[in-house]
Structures are given as C-alpha cells and as structure tokens.
Motif scaffolding. Structure first.
Motif, PDB file in Angstrom:
ATOM      1  N   LEU A  79      25.617  12.891 -18.126  1.00 41.41           N
ATOM      2  CA  LEU A  79      26.749  12.517 -17.283  1.00 41.41           C
ATOM      3  C   LEU A  79      27.128  13.659 -16.357  1.00 41.41           C
ATOM      4  CD1 LEU A  79      29.116  10.665 -16.451  1.00 41.41           C
ATOM      5  CD2 LEU A  79      30.409  11.694 -18.347  1.00 41.41           C
ATOM      6  N   ILE A  80      27.237  14.856 -16.888  1.00 44.38           N
ATOM      7  CA  ILE A  80      27.609  16.023 -16.079  1.00 44.38           C
ATOM      8  C   ILE A  80      26.590  16.271 -14.981  1.00 44.38           C
ATOM      9  CG2 ILE A  80      27.901  18.527 -16.160  1.00 44.38           C
ATOM     10  CD1 ILE A  80      29.192  18.071 -18.967  1.00 44.38           C
ATOM     11  N   THR A  81      25.320  16.124 -15.300  1.00 44.65           N
ATOM     12  CA  THR A  81      24.267  16.304 -14.291  1.00 44.65           C
ATOM     13  C   THR A  81      24.437  15.296 -13.159  1.00 44.65           C
ATOM     14  OG1 THR A  81      22.715  17.184 -15.914  1.00 44.65           O
ATOM     15  CG2 THR A  81      21.768  16.258 -13.903  1.00 44.65           C
ATOM     16  N   LEU A  82      24.664  14.029 -13.504  1.00 46.19           N
ATOM     17  CA  LEU A  82      24.854  13.002 -12.481  1.00 46.19           C
ATOM     18  C   LEU A  82      26.073  13.327 -11.620  1.00 46.19           C
ATOM     19  CD1 LEU A  82      24.472   9.229 -12.754  1.00 46.19           C
ATOM     20  CD2 LEU A  82      26.629  10.115 -11.910  1.00 46.19           C
ATOM     21  N   LEU A  83      27.168  13.718 -12.241  1.00 44.47           N
ATOM     22  CA  LEU A  83      28.390  14.008 -11.491  1.00 44.47           C
ATOM     23  C   LEU A  83      28.208  15.203 -10.554  1.00 44.47           C
ATOM     24  CD1 LEU A  83      30.989  13.458 -14.339  1.00 44.47           C
ATOM     25  CD2 LEU A  83      30.494  11.919 -12.419  1.00 44.47           C
ATOM     26  N   ARG A  84      27.495  16.212 -10.998  1.00 41.81           N
ATOM     27  CA  ARG A  84      27.247  17.385 -10.144  1.00 41.81           C
ATOM     28  C   ARG A  84      26.399  17.044  -8.933  1.00 41.81           C
ATOM     29  NH1 ARG A  84      26.330  21.694 -14.978  1.00 41.81           N
ATOM     30  NH2 ARG A  84      28.457  22.483 -15.022  1.00 41.81           N
ATOM     31  N   GLU A  85      25.530  16.059  -9.058  1.00 40.50           N
ATOM     32  CA  GLU A  85      24.608  15.689  -7.973  1.00 40.50           C
ATOM     33  C   GLU A  85      25.261  14.821  -6.904  1.00 40.50           C
ATOM     34  OE1 GLU A  85      21.459  13.755 -10.109  1.00 40.50           O
ATOM     35  OE2 GLU A  85      20.519  15.657 -10.689  1.00 40.50           O
ATOM     36  N   ARG A  86      26.360  14.164  -7.213  1.00 39.47           N
ATOM     37  CA  ARG A  86      26.976  13.218  -6.279  1.00 39.47           C
ATOM     38  C   ARG A  86      27.925  13.919  -5.322  1.00 39.47           C
ATOM     39  NH1 ARG A  86      24.566   8.072  -7.214  1.00 39.47           N
ATOM     40  NH2 ARG A  86      23.295   8.635  -8.995  1.00 39.47           N
ATOM     41  N   GLN A  87      27.642  13.806  -4.026  1.00 36.72           N
ATOM     42  CA  GLN A  87      28.477  14.433  -3.003  1.00 36.72           C
ATOM     43  C   GLN A  87      29.885  13.870  -2.980  1.00 36.72           C
ATOM     44  OE1 GLN A  87      27.136  13.885   1.026  1.00 36.72           O
ATOM     45  NE2 GLN A  87      28.434  15.501   1.809  1.00 36.72           N
ATOM     46  N   ILE A  88      30.035  12.620  -3.345  1.00 33.18           N
ATOM     47  CA  ILE A  88      31.353  11.995  -3.301  1.00 33.18           C
ATOM     48  C   ILE A  88      32.269  12.481  -4.428  1.00 33.18           C
ATOM     49  CG2 ILE A  88      30.583   9.958  -2.070  1.00 33.18           C
ATOM     50  CD1 ILE A  88      30.543   8.451  -4.751  1.00 33.18           C
ATOM     51  N   VAL A  89      31.702  13.130  -5.430  1.00 29.60           N
ATOM     52  CA  VAL A  89      32.503  13.669  -6.529  1.00 29.60           C
ATOM     53  C   VAL A  89      33.096  14.998  -6.085  1.00 29.60           C
ATOM     54  CG1 VAL A  89      32.448  14.580  -8.884  1.00 29.60           C
ATOM     55  CG2 VAL A  89      31.188  12.483  -8.312  1.00 29.60           C
ATOM     56  N   ARG A  90      34.419  15.096  -6.106  1.00 28.74           N
ATOM     57  CA  ARG A  90      35.109  16.312  -5.655  1.00 28.74           C
ATOM     58  C   ARG A  90      35.489  17.229  -6.803  1.00 28.74           C
ATOM     59  NH1 ARG A  90      33.057  15.033  -1.307  1.00 28.74           N
ATOM     60  NH2 ARG A  90      34.287  14.278   0.422  1.00 28.74           N
ATOM     61  N   GLU A  91      35.923  16.658  -7.924  1.00 33.50           N
ATOM     62  CA  GLU A  91      36.344  17.469  -9.060  1.00 33.50           C
ATOM     63  C   GLU A  91      36.001  16.740 -10.351  1.00 33.50           C
ATOM     64  OE1 GLU A  91      40.301  19.525  -8.597  1.00 33.50           O
ATOM     65  OE2 GLU A  91      40.486  18.035  -6.989  1.00 33.50           O
ATOM     66  N   VAL A  92      35.679  17.520 -11.377  1.00 35.68           N
ATOM     67  CA  VAL A  92      35.392  16.970 -12.695  1.00 35.68           C
ATOM     68  C   VAL A  92      36.097  17.845 -13.725  1.00 35.68           C
ATOM     69  CG1 VAL A  92      33.602  16.406 -14.398  1.00 35.68           C
ATOM     70  CG2 VAL A  92      33.114  16.143 -11.951  1.00 35.68           C
ATOM     71  N   PHE A  93      36.831  17.196 -14.616  1.00 31.52           N
ATOM     72  CA  PHE A  93      37.530  17.904 -15.682  1.00 31.52           C
ATOM     73  C   PHE A  93      37.140  17.308 -17.022  1.00 31.52           C
ATOM     74  CE2 PHE A  93      40.243  18.186 -11.969  1.00 31.52           C
ATOM     75  CZ  PHE A  93      40.609  19.517 -11.952  1.00 31.52           C
ATOM     76  N   ASP A 100      37.070  11.451 -22.238  1.00 31.60           N
ATOM     77  CA  ASP A 100      36.425  12.756 -22.285  1.00 31.60           C
ATOM     78  C   ASP A 100      36.390  13.484 -20.948  1.00 31.60           C
ATOM     79  OD1 ASP A 100      35.656  12.459 -25.088  1.00 31.60           O
ATOM     80  OD2 ASP A 100      34.269  10.925 -24.356  1.00 31.60           O
ATOM     81  N   TYR A 101      36.287  12.735 -19.844  1.00 32.75           N
ATOM     82  CA  TYR A 101      36.173  13.346 -18.523  1.00 32.75           C
ATOM     83  C   TYR A 101      37.061  12.617 -17.532  1.00 32.75           C
ATOM     84  CZ  TYR A 101      32.255  15.827 -20.482  1.00 32.75           C
ATOM     85  OH  TYR A 101      31.489  16.631 -21.277  1.00 32.75           O
ATOM     86  N   LEU A 102      37.607  13.390 -16.595  1.00 35.20           N
ATOM     87  CA  LEU A 102      38.380  12.841 -15.489  1.00 35.20           C
ATOM     88  C   LEU A 102      37.690  13.304 -14.208  1.00 35.20           C
ATOM     89  CD1 LEU A 102      40.909  11.279 -14.575  1.00 35.20           C
ATOM     90  CD2 LEU A 102      42.096  13.476 -14.500  1.00 35.20           C
ATOM     91  N   VAL A 103      37.372  12.364 -13.352  1.00 33.70           N
ATOM     92  CA  VAL A 103      36.597  12.630 -12.138  1.00 33.70           C
ATOM     93  C   VAL A 103      37.400  12.197 -10.920  1.00 33.70           C
ATOM     94  CG1 VAL A 103      34.480  12.048 -10.884  1.00 33.70           C
ATOM     95  CG2 VAL A 103      34.448  12.234 -13.398  1.00 33.70           C
ATOM     96  N   LYS A 104      37.457  13.070  -9.918  1.00 25.18           N
ATOM     97  CA  LYS A 104      38.062  12.709  -8.638  1.00 25.18           C
ATOM     98  C   LYS A 104      36.923  12.495  -7.648  1.00 25.18           C
ATOM     99  CE  LYS A 104      41.041  14.448  -4.942  1.00 25.18           C
ATOM    100  NZ  LYS A 104      41.822  15.612  -4.471  1.00 25.18           N
ATOM    101  N   ALA A 105      36.936  11.346  -6.995  1.00 23.70           N
ATOM    102  CA  ALA A 105      35.895  11.022  -6.020  1.00 23.70           C
ATOM    103  C   ALA A 105      36.541  10.566  -4.720  1.00 23.70           C
ATOM    104  CB  ALA A 105      34.980   9.928  -6.562  1.00 23.70           C
ATOM    105  N   VAL A 106      35.820  10.762  -3.619  1.00 21.65           N
ATOM    106  CA  VAL A 106      36.283  10.311  -2.314  1.00 21.65           C
ATOM    107  C   VAL A 106      35.150   9.510  -1.675  1.00 21.65           C
ATOM    108  CG1 VAL A 106      37.176  10.998  -0.061  1.00 21.65           C
ATOM    109  CG2 VAL A 106      37.768  12.337  -2.080  1.00 21.65           C
ATOM    110  N   THR A 107      35.454   8.249  -1.348  1.00 22.52           N
ATOM    111  CA  THR A 107      34.443   7.361  -0.777  1.00 22.52           C
ATOM    112  C   THR A 107      35.002   6.662   0.459  1.00 22.52           C
ATOM    113  OG1 THR A 107      35.156   5.556  -2.226  1.00 22.52           O
ATOM    114  CG2 THR A 107      33.335   6.931  -3.007  1.00 22.52           C
ATOM    115  N   SER A 108      34.109   5.988   1.163  1.00 20.33           N
ATOM    116  CA  SER A 108      34.550   5.256   2.354  1.00 20.33           C
ATOM    117  C   SER A 108      35.153   3.906   1.986  1.00 20.33           C
ATOM    118  CB  SER A 108      33.396   5.075   3.330  1.00 20.33           C
ATOM    119  OG  SER A 108      32.318   4.419   2.694  1.00 20.33           O
ATOM    120  N   ASP A 109      34.701   3.331   0.876  1.00 24.26           N
ATOM    121  CA  ASP A 109      35.236   2.038   0.446  1.00 24.26           C
ATOM    122  C   ASP A 109      34.889   1.798  -1.021  1.00 24.26           C
ATOM    123  OD1 ASP A 109      32.515   1.206   0.427  1.00 24.26           O
ATOM    124  OD2 ASP A 109      32.687   0.475   2.479  1.00 24.26           O
TER     125      ASP A 109
END
Length: 146
Positions: A79-93, A100-109
């Motif tokens: 999961l961490i590897t996938l999240l690190r690879e995605r440009q739309i993922v801004r922060e992971v805690f 277990d994890y909270l992810v902030k993402a920014v997308t167009s839609d």
C-alpha cells in the motif's frame, strides 16, 4: 529557539521572499542577524526547505479528498509503495484506530480519484476498507506550528 526565531519563521511562512532589511526593521535587529539566524535554523534542520505556494484555482486538480484505509499489517508495504508512486497523493499518515492510514489526494474529478486511487488501493490484497471524504471548502491551512 527563542521568540525572535519564531517571529522569523512566522514571517518566512507568510512570505519567504521578505527582504532581510524589512524583516530586521520589523524585529528591531540587524539584517545580518536575521541572515545568521536563518542560516542557523537551516543548519539545525528547523527550516527543511524553501518552497512556493501555488493557487490551486489555476490548475485542473482541485478536488481534495481524504481516504481512510484499513489494511492487514503484512500488506502495508505494498500500500505504501502504491501511495508513494501516485502523483495525486499529497500526504500520507499512519494513524491509530479506527483505520491504519489517512491519505490526502488532489484530483481533477471523482472519476480520476476512483480510477487512479480508490480502485487500485481496493484491489491490493490485504486492504480491508477504504473510506473516502470529499472536501467541499478549505477553512484553514497552516504548515508551521510554533
């Protein structure tokens, strides 16, 4: 760190390009003292880097979402590897209960969010739950807490 260091950090957080002379006047210290303090804060690791803040209104990716993910411990690395690879993922805690994890993402839609993040995460073995929260308005953002 003393009150002057905190004042310097506050000023730099609002405008990192503030002239040292102006900052010195504001704090009643010499510009050379401001410079030395900034250099010390950089050397000590208090200032990690200088960056810019862009106005998201000028970019197509403006939809902010938060994903709360529950994953089996043995699957966390994938999961961490996938999240690190995605440009739309801004922060992971990594967080405590209920997930277990909270992810902030920014997308167009929402479609991009689903195709680029939710579906790939959900397809990973060991991912038990993905909950999504869409942000409708930013009330406050502060990166420095002194």
């Amino acid at each position: 760190m003393d009150a002057t260091d905190h004042a310097i950090l506050d000023a730099l957080m609002s405008d990192a390009k503030v002239p040292l002379a102006d900052l010195g006047k504001r704090l009643s210290i010499a510009p050379s003292t401001v410079f030395k303090r900034i250099e010390r804060l950089k050397q000590e690791g208090v200032i990690a880097r200088f960056t810019i803040a862009v106005n998201p209104e000028f970019f197509p990716r403006r939809l902010v979402s938060f994903l709360s993910i529950k994953v089996d411990p043995e699957a966390a690395d994938d999961l961490i590897t996938l999240l690190r690879e995605r440009q739309i993922v801004r922060e992971v805690f990594e967080v405590l209960e209920p997930n277990d994890y909270l992810v902030k993402a920014v997308t167009s839609d929402i479609s991009e969010l689903k195709n680029e993040l939710i579906h790939p995460i959900s397809a990973l073995p060991g991912v038990r739950e993905v909950n999504t929260i869409l942000a409708v308005r930013k009330i406050k953002e502060q990166t420095y807490v002194g």
